[in-house]
Design a protein around this motif. Structure first.
Motif, mmCIF file in Angstrom:
data_model
loop_
_atom_site.group_PDB
_atom_site.id
_atom_site.type_symbol
_atom_site.label_atom_id
_atom_site.label_comp_id
_atom_site.label_asym_id
_atom_site.label_seq_id
_atom_site.Cartn_x
_atom_site.Cartn_y
_atom_site.Cartn_z
ATOM 1 N N LYS A 47 -19.493 -7.742 40.055
ATOM 2 C CA LYS A 47 -20.762 -8.403 40.337
ATOM 3 C C LYS A 47 -20.883 -8.590 41.846
ATOM 4 C CE LYS A 47 -21.650 -8.653 35.979
ATOM 5 N NZ LYS A 47 -22.525 -7.603 35.394
ATOM 6 N N GLY A 265 -16.351 -10.312 43.797
ATOM 7 C CA GLY A 265 -17.342 -11.083 43.066
ATOM 8 C C GLY A 265 -18.534 -11.333 43.967
ATOM 9 N N THR A 266 -19.454 -12.175 43.525
ATOM 10 C CA THR A 266 -20.626 -12.493 44.330
ATOM 11 C C THR A 266 -20.241 -13.396 45.497
ATOM 12 O OG1 THR A 266 -21.189 -14.497 43.116
ATOM 13 C CG2 THR A 266 -22.039 -12.406 42.242
ATOM 14 N N GLU A 269 -19.617 -16.964 44.177
ATOM 15 C CA GLU A 269 -18.320 -17.066 43.504
ATOM 16 C C GLU A 269 -17.185 -17.092 44.517
ATOM 17 O OE1 GLU A 269 -19.398 -14.634 39.382
ATOM 18 O OE2 GLU A 269 -18.554 -13.581 41.118
ATOM 19 N N SER A 270 -17.276 -16.253 45.544
ATOM 20 C CA SER A 270 -16.222 -16.180 46.539
ATOM 21 C C SER A 270 -16.167 -17.444 47.391
ATOM 22 C CB SER A 270 -16.430 -14.948 47.432
ATOM 23 O OG SER A 270 -16.400 -13.766 46.663
#
Length: 290
Positions: A47, A265-266, A269-270
């Protein structure tokens, strides 16, 4: 993982030979290139955050909706891909509000993240952070902690932090990746650096920046960078051609290797994978760092 969704004719490197009023008459390749990236990410169960240019969203709304429907994060890349420090505050405010509303109408949800064209939030344009906050953005990824002819705040933090703007607003900042080798900050975020460095060198720098896997870092790419068949503008300067066209033919293959070598990840998220950050810089401090 982040993708700046723009076409080949939007880039600053070609702005000397392609005028914005020409864009509508040029053959667009952004849709097919972004679809290729979407298929690649789906195949690797990755993602990404797609920073979408408003100009593109206006013309390809179904593409943006498809990205969101596949579970990717949608963020704003402004509207017209102009360097912020070359815009008036009024123009920047109008374009920022316009592009955010456009994306939210397409995907049916709030857009919280922003990235400036060519990372053009510098000491000359820190005023843009207040406009971003007032427009409803909560985080930004526009500040590159390096020296560059077009962007950068050299001694700004290399890990995510928060900025208190001149008007007292607070934005979270996820800076672009730099590796520190022998006391030097070396850009290792993606884009031209990803294409120009040999892949093993880039992989080492990206691992170095992440503490060899201990902390998330920002990677970025543009859809046109996996498109070696795009039109060539040989009337651009040799340096602009070097920046824009180097290793387009091997970028897609390198990206496949990168997806195997690292987990992605996005941006949100990170950012949330970090320990709660305690660094709060005021905008006047940012000016002194530049």
């Amino acid at each position: 993982m982040s993708i700046d969704v723009e076409d080949y004719f939007h880039v600053a490197a070609l702005s000397g030979v392609i005028r914005p009023e020409q864009w509508g008459s040029l053959p667009s390749r952004v849709e097919r290139n972004t679809e290729r990236l979407l298929e690649l990410f789906d195949s690797h169960d990755v993602k990404s955050t797609f920073f979408v240019l408003g100009w593109v969203a206006d013309r390809f709304p179904q593409l943006i909706k498809k990205l969101a429907d596949h579970g990717h994060e949608i963020a704003s890349h402004g509207y017209s891909h102009q360097l912020i420090y070359n815009q008036s505050r009024e123009t920047f405010r109008e374009e920022t509000i316009r592009s955010k509303a456009l994306l939210e109408d397409i995907i049916g949800r709030e857009v919280n993240g922003y990235r400036a064209a060519s990372y053009s939030i510098t000491k000359e344009s820190l005023w843009a952070l207040d406009i971003l906050s007032e427009a409803g953005f909560t985080w930004d990824s526009s500040i590159f902690p390096i020296r560059h002819d077009r962007y950068g705040i050299p001694d700004s933090p290399s890990a995510p932090y928060s900025i208190e703007t001149a008007n007292g607003n607070v934005l979270r900042e996820f800076p672009l990746t730099t590796a520190h080798v022998m006391g030097m900050a070396i850009p290792a975020a993606g884009g031209g650096y990803f294409r120009q460095f040999p892949y093993p060198v880039f992989r080492y720098l990206f691992r170095n920046a992440s503490g060899f896997g201990d902390r998330p870092q920002m990677f970025y790419l543009h859809p046109w960078e996996i498109d070696p068949d795009q039109p060539r503008y040989n009337n651009a300067s040799w340096f602009s051609r070097f920046r824009h066209y180097t290793n387009l033919d091997c970028c897609y293959g390198r990206l496949e290797r990168l997806l195997q070598d690292f987990r992605f990840g996005t941006v949100s998220e990170s950012y949330n994978a970090y320990e709660p950050d305690k660094t709060l810089l005021r905008s006047n401090q940012m000016i002194r760092l530049a």
